[in-house]
Design a protein around this motif. Structure first.
Motif, PDB file in Angstrom:
ATOM      1  N   LYS A  62      57.049  39.085  55.805  1.00 22.42           N
ATOM      2  CA  LYS A  62      55.677  38.566  55.767  1.00 22.42           C
ATOM      3  C   LYS A  62      55.477  37.657  54.553  1.00 22.42           C
ATOM      4  O   LYS A  62      54.751  36.668  54.624  1.00 22.42           O
ATOM      5  CB  LYS A  62      54.666  39.714  55.729  1.00 22.42           C
ATOM      6  N   SER A  63      56.102  38.001  53.434  1.00 22.67           N
ATOM      7  CA  SER A  63      55.978  37.175  52.228  1.00 22.67           C
ATOM      8  C   SER A  63      56.578  35.793  52.449  1.00 22.67           C
ATOM      9  O   SER A  63      55.981  34.777  52.090  1.00 22.67           O
ATOM     10  CB  SER A  63      56.656  37.846  51.037  1.00 22.67           C
ATOM     11  N   TYR A  64      57.767  35.760  53.062  1.00 19.19           N
ATOM     12  CA  TYR A  64      58.401  34.463  53.333  1.00 19.19           C
ATOM     13  C   TYR A  64      57.580  33.642  54.324  1.00 19.19           C
ATOM     14  O   TYR A  64      57.454  32.424  54.188  1.00 19.19           O
ATOM     15  CB  TYR A  64      59.835  34.656  53.847  1.00 19.19           C
ATOM     16  N   LEU A  65      57.010  34.306  55.319  1.00 17.47           N
ATOM     17  CA  LEU A  65      56.154  33.592  56.274  1.00 17.47           C
ATOM     18  C   LEU A  65      54.900  33.038  55.591  1.00 17.47           C
ATOM     19  O   LEU A  65      54.460  31.923  55.886  1.00 17.47           O
ATOM     20  CB  LEU A  65      55.757  34.513  57.425  1.00 17.47           C
ATOM     21  N   ALA A  66      54.339  33.811  54.652  1.00 13.21           N
ATOM     22  CA  ALA A  66      53.159  33.340  53.914  1.00 13.21           C
ATOM     23  C   ALA A  66      53.514  32.126  53.051  1.00 13.21           C
ATOM     24  O   ALA A  66      52.739  31.158  52.970  1.00 13.21           O
ATOM     25  CB  ALA A  66      52.591  34.468  53.048  1.00 13.21           C
ATOM     26  N   ILE A  67      54.686  32.161  52.413  1.00 14.68           N
ATOM     27  CA  ILE A  67      55.131  31.016  51.606  1.00 14.68           C
ATOM     28  C   ILE A  67      55.321  29.794  52.500  1.00 14.68           C
ATOM     29  O   ILE A  67      54.878  28.685  52.163  1.00 14.68           O
ATOM     30  CB  ILE A  67      56.434  31.353  50.850  1.00 14.68           C
ATOM     31  N   LEU A  68      55.942  29.987  53.657  1.00 13.03           N
ATOM     32  CA  LEU A  68      56.154  28.884  54.592  1.00 13.03           C
ATOM     33  C   LEU A  68      54.820  28.290  55.060  1.00 13.03           C
ATOM     34  O   LEU A  68      54.657  27.062  55.105  1.00 13.03           O
ATOM     35  CB  LEU A  68      56.972  29.366  55.796  1.00 13.03           C
ATOM     36  N   ALA A  69      53.861  29.155  55.382  1.00 12.65           N
ATOM     37  CA  ALA A  69      52.539  28.675  55.809  1.00 12.65           C
ATOM     38  C   ALA A  69      51.876  27.863  54.696  1.00 12.65           C
ATOM     39  O   ALA A  69      51.287  26.803  54.947  1.00 12.65           O
ATOM     40  CB  ALA A  69      51.656  29.853  56.212  1.00 12.65           C
ATOM     41  N   CYS A  70      51.976  28.348  53.459  1.00 10.88           N
ATOM     42  CA  CYS A  70      51.400  27.615  52.327  1.00 10.88           C
ATOM     43  C   CYS A  70      52.047  26.242  52.183  1.00 10.88           C
ATOM     44  O   CYS A  70      51.354  25.236  51.970  1.00 10.88           O
ATOM     45  CB  CYS A  70      51.568  28.416  51.032  1.00 10.88           C
ATOM     46  N   LEU A  71      53.368  26.191  52.316  1.00 10.48           N
ATOM     47  CA  LEU A  71      54.077  24.913  52.184  1.00 10.48           C
ATOM     48  C   LEU A  71      53.704  23.950  53.309  1.00 10.48           C
ATOM     49  O   LEU A  71      53.607  22.735  53.091  1.00 10.48           O
ATOM     50  CB  LEU A  71      55.581  25.145  52.129  1.00 10.48           C
ATOM     51  N   ALA A 127      55.612  33.841  46.018  1.00 13.56           N
ATOM     52  CA  ALA A 127      56.979  33.803  45.491  1.00 13.56           C
ATOM     53  C   ALA A 127      57.108  34.695  44.258  1.00 13.56           C
ATOM     54  O   ALA A 127      58.091  35.423  44.101  1.00 13.56           O
ATOM     55  CB  ALA A 127      57.376  32.368  45.161  1.00 13.56           C
ATOM     56  N   SER A 128      56.094  34.664  43.392  1.00  8.65           N
ATOM     57  CA  SER A 128      56.146  35.496  42.180  1.00  8.65           C
ATOM     58  C   SER A 128      56.071  36.976  42.532  1.00  8.65           C
ATOM     59  O   SER A 128      56.721  37.805  41.897  1.00  8.65           O
ATOM     60  CB  SER A 128      55.025  35.120  41.215  1.00  8.65           C
ATOM     61  N   ARG A 129      55.284  37.318  43.564  1.00  3.99           N
ATOM     62  CA  ARG A 129      55.190  38.714  43.979  1.00  3.99           C
ATOM     63  C   ARG A 129      56.508  39.211  44.577  1.00  3.99           C
ATOM     64  O   ARG A 129      56.834  40.386  44.453  1.00  3.99           O
ATOM     65  CB  ARG A 129      54.055  38.906  44.994  1.00  3.99           C
ATOM     66  N   LEU A 130      57.239  38.317  45.231  1.00  3.36           N
ATOM     67  CA  LEU A 130      58.532  38.707  45.793  1.00  3.36           C
ATOM     68  C   LEU A 130      59.515  39.104  44.696  1.00  3.36           C
ATOM     69  O   LEU A 130      60.334  39.998  44.875  1.00  3.36           O
ATOM     70  CB  LEU A 130      59.124  37.545  46.583  1.00  3.36           C
ATOM     71  N   ARG A 131      59.430  38.423  43.570  1.00  2.00           N
ATOM     72  CA  ARG A 131      60.361  38.672  42.471  1.00  2.00           C
ATOM     73  C   ARG A 131      60.008  39.936  41.691  1.00  2.00           C
ATOM     74  O   ARG A 131      60.866  40.524  41.049  1.00  2.00           O
ATOM     75  CB  ARG A 131      60.392  37.471  41.542  1.00  2.00           C
ATOM     76  N   LYS A 132      58.735  40.340  41.733  1.00  2.00           N
ATOM     77  CA  LYS A 132      58.322  41.524  40.976  1.00  2.00           C
ATOM     78  C   LYS A 132      58.735  42.789  41.709  1.00  2.00           C
ATOM     79  O   LYS A 132      58.707  42.861  42.919  1.00  2.00           O
ATOM     80  CB  LYS A 132      56.806  41.534  40.785  1.00  2.00           C
ATOM     81  N   LYS A 133      59.061  43.792  40.933  1.00  2.00           N
ATOM     82  CA  LYS A 133      59.412  45.082  41.513  1.00  2.00           C
ATOM     83  C   LYS A 133      58.168  45.943  41.733  1.00  2.00           C
ATOM     84  O   LYS A 133      58.241  46.983  42.367  1.00  2.00           O
ATOM     85  CB  LYS A 133      60.402  45.800  40.603  1.00  2.00           C
ATOM     86  N   GLN A 134      57.043  45.488  41.208  1.00  2.39           N
ATOM     87  CA  GLN A 134      55.795  46.238  41.321  1.00  2.39           C
ATOM     88  C   GLN A 134      55.359  46.335  42.789  1.00  2.39           C
ATOM     89  O   GLN A 134      55.366  45.341  43.516  1.00  2.39           O
ATOM     90  CB  GLN A 134      54.723  45.516  40.502  1.00  2.39           C
ATOM     91  N   LEU A 135      55.012  47.526  43.218  1.00  6.56           N
ATOM     92  CA  LEU A 135      54.581  47.738  44.599  1.00  6.56           C
ATOM     93  C   LEU A 135      53.172  47.182  44.803  1.00  6.56           C
ATOM     94  O   LEU A 135      52.344  47.226  43.897  1.00  6.56           O
ATOM     95  CB  LEU A 135      54.590  49.229  44.917  1.00  6.56           C
ATOM     96  N   PRO A 136      52.873  46.682  46.008  1.00  8.81           N
ATOM     97  CA  PRO A 136      51.542  46.132  46.232  1.00  8.81           C
ATOM     98  C   PRO A 136      50.441  47.185  46.261  1.00  8.81           C
ATOM     99  O   PRO A 136      49.299  46.903  45.918  1.00  8.81           O
ATOM    100  CB  PRO A 136      51.655  45.421  47.576  1.00  8.81           C
ATOM    101  N   LEU A 137      50.783  48.423  46.639  1.00 14.51           N
ATOM    102  CA  LEU A 137      49.742  49.441  46.778  1.00 14.51           C
ATOM    103  C   LEU A 137      50.324  50.829  46.549  1.00 14.51           C
ATOM    104  O   LEU A 137      51.387  51.154  47.076  1.00 14.51           O
ATOM    105  CB  LEU A 137      49.163  49.350  48.194  1.00 14.51           C
ATOM    106  N   LEU A 144      49.353  26.894  44.805  1.00 16.06           N
ATOM    107  CA  LEU A 144      49.085  28.139  44.065  1.00 16.06           C
ATOM    108  C   LEU A 144      49.398  29.361  44.925  1.00 16.06           C
ATOM    109  O   LEU A 144      49.956  30.342  44.438  1.00 16.06           O
ATOM    110  CB  LEU A 144      47.631  28.177  43.593  1.00 16.06           C
ATOM    111  N   GLY A 145      49.039  29.284  46.216  1.00 11.28           N
ATOM    112  CA  GLY A 145      49.340  30.386  47.129  1.00 11.28           C
ATOM    113  C   GLY A 145      50.834  30.622  47.257  1.00 11.28           C
ATOM    114  O   GLY A 145      51.307  31.760  47.213  1.00 11.28           O
ATOM    115  N   ALA A 146      51.598  29.544  47.411  1.00 10.00           N
ATOM    116  CA  ALA A 146      53.057  29.671  47.534  1.00 10.00           C
ATOM    117  C   ALA A 146      53.658  30.265  46.264  1.00 10.00           C
ATOM    118  O   ALA A 146      54.532  31.136  46.325  1.00 10.00           O
ATOM    119  CB  ALA A 146      53.682  28.308  47.841  1.00 10.00           C
ATOM    120  N   VAL A 147      53.166  29.802  45.112  1.00  7.64           N
ATOM    121  CA  VAL A 147      53.653  30.332  43.826  1.00  7.64           C
ATOM    122  C   VAL A 147      53.310  31.814  43.704  1.00  7.64           C
ATOM    123  O   VAL A 147      54.127  32.627  43.267  1.00  7.64           O
ATOM    124  CB  VAL A 147      53.072  29.518  42.644  1.00  7.64           C
TER     125      VAL A 147
END
Length: 194
Positions: free
Chosen positions: A13-22, A64-74, A58-61
């Motif tokens: 889903k993260s990659y799809l969101a980045i693609l949509a932003c691009l 992408a930054s969230r993908l690199r973080k190990k922090q869980l979203p929830l 900004l959305g793509a960044v």
């Protein structure tokens, strides 16, 4: 459910969101490249093009930054909900502060609104003035300072919404029923999740 209940990030889903932003960035570039022959709509098209480029970059960044973080979203714990799913977050929303949840389906994403008793207290928890202003805007427009972004999490938005509602019901019962033992409450909760 054992604490903490950790909601993972969905890489797909993260990659799809980045693609949509691009794609929207590309649309912005295309809009700027259009020849409007100096008509009155030229200024509007330029503004729309630049807004697309800036906001979706900004959305793509962000994704992408969230993908690199190990922090869980929830994270759902016995204290409350720790939300790291979006850029503007109050951090931990305590169970005793939560009135309820609302599910809002929007394009391109669905969000879960956490209604709290004192929204302003959660707005004040945010240090950065711009983020605080954005959170205050969320309170005015959506009625909530705490919004779970379900775009890139590895659980369906509806399933997460139902899980949060059942957990809130359990937490409210736990706090309002001093005569019921914890094992009995846990048994009741296990029945809810079957």
């Amino acid at each position: 459910m054992d604490y903490p209940y950790l909601i993972q990030r969905s890489k797909k889903k993260s990659y799809l969101a980045i693609l949509a932003c691009l794609l929207f960035v590309g649309l912005g570039v295309f809009t700027l490249a259009l020849d409007t022959n100096g008509t009155g709509s030229a200024m509007i098209m330029t503004v729309i093009g630049w807004l697309n480029i800036i906001l979706f970059t900004l959305g793509a960044v962000f994704f992408a930054s969230r993908l690199r973080k190990k922090q869980l979203p929830l994270e759902i714990t016995d204290e409350g909900i720790r939300d790291n799913s979006s850029f503007i977050t109050p951090g931990l929303t305590r169970w005793e502060d939560i009135k309820g949840f609302r599910f809002k389906k929007a394009i391109p994403q669905s969000v879960i609104l956490i209604d709290v008793h004192d929204p302003e207290a959660y707005v004040q928890k945010v240090d950065h003035p711009t983020l605080r202003a954005n959170m205050r805007h969320n309170v005015k427009t959506l009625g909530s300072p705490a919004i779970i972004n379900t775009t890139a999490i590895d659980v369906s938005p509806r399933k997460l919404f139902e899980l949060l509602q059942e957990e809130l019901k359990f937490q409210q019962t736990l706090r309002s029923s001093p005569g019921i033992t914890l094992p009995e409450l846990l048994r009741q909760r296990d029945e809810l999740f079957r």
